[in-house]
Scaffold this active site. Sequence first.
Site, PDB file in Angstrom:
ATOM      1  N   TYR A  75      46.309  36.279  86.104  1.00 50.44           N
ATOM      2  CA  TYR A  75      46.269  34.971  86.448  1.00 50.44           C
ATOM      3  C   TYR A  75      47.025  34.557  87.502  1.00 50.44           C
ATOM      4  CZ  TYR A  75      49.073  33.062  83.085  1.00 50.44           C
ATOM      5  OH  TYR A  75      50.678  32.634  81.928  1.00 50.44           O
ATOM      6  N   LYS A  94      51.559  39.046  84.104  1.00 51.50           N
ATOM      7  CA  LYS A  94      50.980  37.871  84.249  1.00 51.50           C
ATOM      8  C   LYS A  94      49.184  37.781  83.823  1.00 51.50           C
ATOM      9  CE  LYS A  94      51.999  33.536  85.853  1.00 51.50           C
ATOM     10  NZ  LYS A  94      52.707  32.787  84.978  1.00 51.50           N
ATOM     11  N   GLU A 129      62.910  34.849  77.543  1.00 52.59           N
ATOM     12  CA  GLU A 129      62.456  33.651  78.398  1.00 52.59           C
ATOM     13  C   GLU A 129      61.240  32.657  77.506  1.00 52.59           C
ATOM     14  OE1 GLU A 129      59.565  34.567  81.110  1.00 52.59           O
ATOM     15  OE2 GLU A 129      58.416  36.358  79.871  1.00 52.59           O
ATOM     16  N   LEU A 173      58.977  37.553  82.573  1.00 51.01           N
ATOM     17  CA  LEU A 173      57.735  37.483  83.590  1.00 51.01           C
ATOM     18  C   LEU A 173      58.386  37.054  84.444  1.00 51.01           C
ATOM     19  CD1 LEU A 173      55.589  35.748  85.115  1.00 51.01           C
ATOM     20  CD2 LEU A 173      55.043  37.799  85.267  1.00 51.01           C
TER      21      LEU A 173
HETATM   22  C1  LIG Z   1      54.231  32.210  85.134  1.00 51.49           C
HETATM   23  C2  LIG Z   1      55.090  32.323  84.234  1.00 51.49           C
HETATM   24  C3  LIG Z   1      56.805  31.710  83.983  1.00 51.49           C
HETATM   25  C4  LIG Z   1      57.295  31.304  85.449  1.00 51.49           C
HETATM   26  O1  LIG Z   1      56.872  31.667  86.481  1.00 51.49           O
HETATM   27  P1  LIG Z   1      56.645  31.290  87.858  1.00 51.49           P
HETATM   28  O2  LIG Z   1      56.395  32.320  89.118  1.00 51.49           O
HETATM   29  O3  LIG Z   1      57.719  30.969  88.200  1.00 51.49           O
HETATM   30  O4  LIG Z   1      55.625  29.977  87.603  1.00 51.49           O
HETATM   31  C5  LIG Z   1      57.611  32.428  82.840  1.00 51.49           C
HETATM   32  N1  LIG Z   1      57.291  33.255  82.261  1.00 51.49           N
HETATM   33  C6  LIG Z   1      56.219  33.579  81.366  1.00 51.49           C
HETATM   34  C7  LIG Z   1      55.705  34.044  80.657  1.00 51.49           C
HETATM   35  C8  LIG Z   1      54.779  32.726  82.488  1.00 51.49           C
HETATM   36  O5  LIG Z   1      53.217  33.192  81.969  1.00 51.49           O
END
Ligand SMILES: *Cc1c(COP(=O)(O)O)cnc(C)c1O
Length: 290
Positions: free
Chosen positions: A32, A146, A178, A202
Amino acid sequence: MEFAILNGSIINRSEAKVDIEDRGYQFGDGVYEVIRVYNGKLFTENEHLARFGKSSESIDISLPYSVTELANLLEELVLKNDLQMGIVYMQMTRGAAPRNHAYPAKGITPTLVAYTKEFPRPVDSLQTGVKTILLDDIRWLRCDIKSLNLLGNLLAKQKAAEQACYEAIQHRSETVTEGSSSNIFIVKNGVVITHPSDPFILKGITKDVIIQQCLASTIQVEERPFSIEELQQADEVFLSSTTSEVMPIVEIDRNRVKNGTPGPITRKLQALFEKEIEKQCGALPDKVIV
Ligand SMILES: *Cc1c(COP(=O)(O)O)cnc(C)c1O
């Protein structure tokens, strides 16, 4: 009327339905994206579409549309839904097939859906900063995808919510990885530090924008693993994501970060981020840094 995308067409949202044997529903077998819309324009759209392609490739699902076709569809959806400030949510699953862990090699069409949602910028939190908790990272070892499989992430976010916190900062033994849906940065002696983009995290689009902005200005930045101890002794801490932008963290497990207010480098990065939004999407009605 609200519209949604289902498999290449824009249809009435209430008519967008998928099969009960869709592998996304049964296994979380899909990927996604969340893309920000400011002033009716998609922010960092190409970067999100490129990551969508990478995520799907890495689980062996191929995009049934070209990136240009997809971009046109998303832009049309935003226009038809008259969305000014919000997000586009888009997901693609492997498709529907009789339930079996192994997937059919051929003859299965991916299911792609997208819809929009109004979502204001979290300006109050961006001003004051947010509280967080520290939590063991129990997720799998391909956090760079993702994926729709978000159980580990949502259990972490739920723990944070139960303690009236905005986010859970996860760690694998002593290393901070993270947030449950965001990337984590610390600032120490003027240097911005964040975990390298490897399979443990991610690779956020927002994270990359922030790094580019550091490199383009005089702010020193390092992508390297950092420890819980470094986190606890940092001068400033912030998180980043599409919906949270550059979000100051002022508390971790009830302990204040420094004096409990957003720090100067975080403020500078917020200002640079707003500049980038305005460059891509036009003047913001509601600014954090004036
Ligand atoms: C989507 C997401 C992020 C942030 O990514 P962006 O592209 O900046 O929105 C960070 N960590 C995880 C686990 C995510 O799913």
